[in-house]
Write an enzyme that holds these catalytic residues in place. Structure first.
Site, PDB file in Angstrom:
ATOM      1  N   LYS A   1      39.677  32.562  43.206  1.00 19.08           N
ATOM      2  CA  LYS A   1      38.924  32.251  41.979  1.00 19.08           C
ATOM      3  C   LYS A   1      38.212  30.903  42.116  1.00 19.08           C
ATOM      4  O   LYS A   1      37.102  30.728  41.621  1.00 19.08           O
ATOM      5  CB  LYS A   1      39.878  32.274  40.784  1.00 19.08           C
ATOM      6  CG  LYS A   1      40.459  33.660  40.501  1.00 19.08           C
ATOM      7  CD  LYS A   1      39.464  34.577  39.853  1.00 19.08           C
ATOM      8  CE  LYS A   1      39.077  35.775  40.634  1.00 19.08           C
ATOM      9  NZ  LYS A   1      38.150  36.691  39.936  1.00 19.08           N
TER      10      LYS A   1
ATOM     11  N   TYR B   1      45.865  34.387  44.919  1.00 19.77           N
ATOM     12  CA  TYR B   1      44.799  34.730  43.962  1.00 19.77           C
ATOM     13  C   TYR B   1      43.985  33.515  43.540  1.00 19.77           C
ATOM     14  O   TYR B   1      42.753  33.566  43.518  1.00 19.77           O
ATOM     15  CB  TYR B   1      45.464  35.391  42.754  1.00 19.77           C
ATOM     16  CG  TYR B   1      44.581  35.637  41.557  1.00 19.77           C
ATOM     17  CD1 TYR B   1      43.730  36.739  41.512  1.00 19.77           C
ATOM     18  CD2 TYR B   1      44.616  34.792  40.442  1.00 19.77           C
ATOM     19  CE1 TYR B   1      42.934  36.988  40.397  1.00 19.77           C
ATOM     20  CE2 TYR B   1      43.831  35.038  39.325  1.00 19.77           C
ATOM     21  CZ  TYR B   1      42.991  36.133  39.308  1.00 19.77           C
ATOM     22  OH  TYR B   1      42.208  36.386  38.207  1.00 19.77           O
TER      23      TYR B   1
ATOM     24  N   SER C   1      37.810  32.165  37.019  1.00 18.25           N
ATOM     25  CA  SER C   1      39.004  32.120  36.172  1.00 18.25           C
ATOM     26  C   SER C   1      39.368  30.678  35.869  1.00 18.25           C
ATOM     27  O   SER C   1      39.036  29.761  36.634  1.00 18.25           O
ATOM     28  CB  SER C   1      40.183  32.774  36.905  1.00 18.25           C
ATOM     29  OG  SER C   1      41.387  32.558  36.194  1.00 18.25           O
TER      30      SER C   1
END
Ligand SMILES: NC(=O)C1=CN([C@@H]2O[C@H](COP(=O)(O)OP(=O)(O)OC[C@H]3O[C@@H](n4cnc5c(N)ncnc54)[C@H](OP(=O)(O)O)[C@@H]3O)[C@@H](O)[C@H]2O)C=CC1
Ligand SMILES: C[C@H](O)[C@@H]1OC(=O)[C@H](O)[C@@H]1O
Length: 253
Positions: free
Chosen positions: A160, A156, A143
């Site tokens: 990534k 999160y 990401s």
């Protein structure tokens, strides 16, 4: 047709980015296997769409955070199509939550699905490719969040960054086997993962205005970059990361 006679397996492809990549790769001739967690109807719809267009596909339910799911998915790919040429680790979750009162279970689940899941799946796919002896490609859906932060994504964004790092290290570990490993870094793509977050018109318009192209991404926007990395056109591309973000990252002012 860039992926004729190739077999591609993709995790988290019942919907969203995974589905976009699955359908796009099938249009380029790849035979497709998809993994998903729970939405049987959506997985069946992805397979049906590929078959309706003349392609070949199967779906297998499994939680990527369980190492046995990785072994089962790879075995299913071999049982269906005899080999695996390309593996896309895409499954992921992003339960938005504030940092200071993050429940331990939300943190640990996010790490297990996004990072452990990518690791188990990539290892299982790589072992199969090494056994086959004719190389292959790993692609991880990382990401833009590997590079920049998010107030409600403190659990999160490290996953990534971890997935990006995984592709860099596997590129080193697997180059000798002719296996190329690369990361895709999507910006904001309109899927179920951010449906609630972007339901707020002001937030959505703000995010659109942050891109150079003036729009958020669609799952189909991820297909071309994935097909390229899986194809022989990218034969000298490994350990790389490709931002697919409509110019979001570079747009400081
Ligand atoms: N959308 C975006 O803006 C961005 C997304 N990403 C990344 O792209 C990837 C895909 O996200 P996106 O398409 O948006 O999300 P969606 O929520 O639309 O789709 C998620 C997919 O992952 C599957 N999945 C979820 N948990 C598991 C699990 N434990 N095991 C197996 N499959 C699972 C879901 O299956 P089911 O529905 O059947 O349960 C579904 O197929 C994620 O890794 C995400 O981090 C990266 C940057 C931006
Ligand atoms: C879920 C978010 O909208 C999405 O996920 C990412 O990885 C991007 O950074 C977006 O924030």
């Amino acid at each position: 047709m860039l992926l004729e006679n190739k077999v591609m397996l993709i995790t988290g492809a019942s919907k969203g980015i995974g589905r976009g990549i699955a359908v796009g790769a099938a249009k380029h001739g790849a035979k497709i296997g998809i993994n998903y967690a729970g939405d049987d109807a959506a997985a069946a719809a992805t397979v049906a769409e590929i078959k309706a267009a003349g392609g070949e596909a199967f779906a297998l339910k499994g939680d990527v955070s369980d190492p046995q799911s990785a072994k089962d998915f790879i075995q299913a790919g071999v049982d269906h199509f005899g080999k695996i040429d390309s593996f896309v680790s895409n499954a992921g979750i992003c339960p938005f939550h504030a940092f200071l009162d993050m429940p331990q279970e939300v943190l640990e689940r996010t790490l297990r699905v996004n990072l452990h899941g990518a690791w188990y799946m990539s290892q299982a796919a790589a072992n199969q490719m090494v056994k086959q002896g004719h190389g292959g490609t790993l692609i991880a859906v990382s990401s833009i969040s590997a590079l920049v932060g998010g107030e409600f994504q403190t659990h999160y964004t490290p996953t990534k960054a971890g997935v990006l790092s995984l592709m860099q290290s596997t590129a080193i570990a697997l180059g000798k086997h002719g296996i190329r490993c690369n990361a895709l870094l999507p910006g904001t793509i309109l899927t179920d993962i951010n449906k609630d977050d972007l339901a707020d018109d002001a937030k959505r318009q703000y995010m659109e205005s942050r891109t150079c192209l003036g729009r958020l991404g669609q799952p189909e926007d991820m297909a071309g970059p994935a097909v390229f990395l899986a194809s022989d056109l990218a034969g000298y591309v490994t350990g790389a990361s490709l931002l697919v973000d409509g110019g979001l990252f570079v747009n400081l002012q």
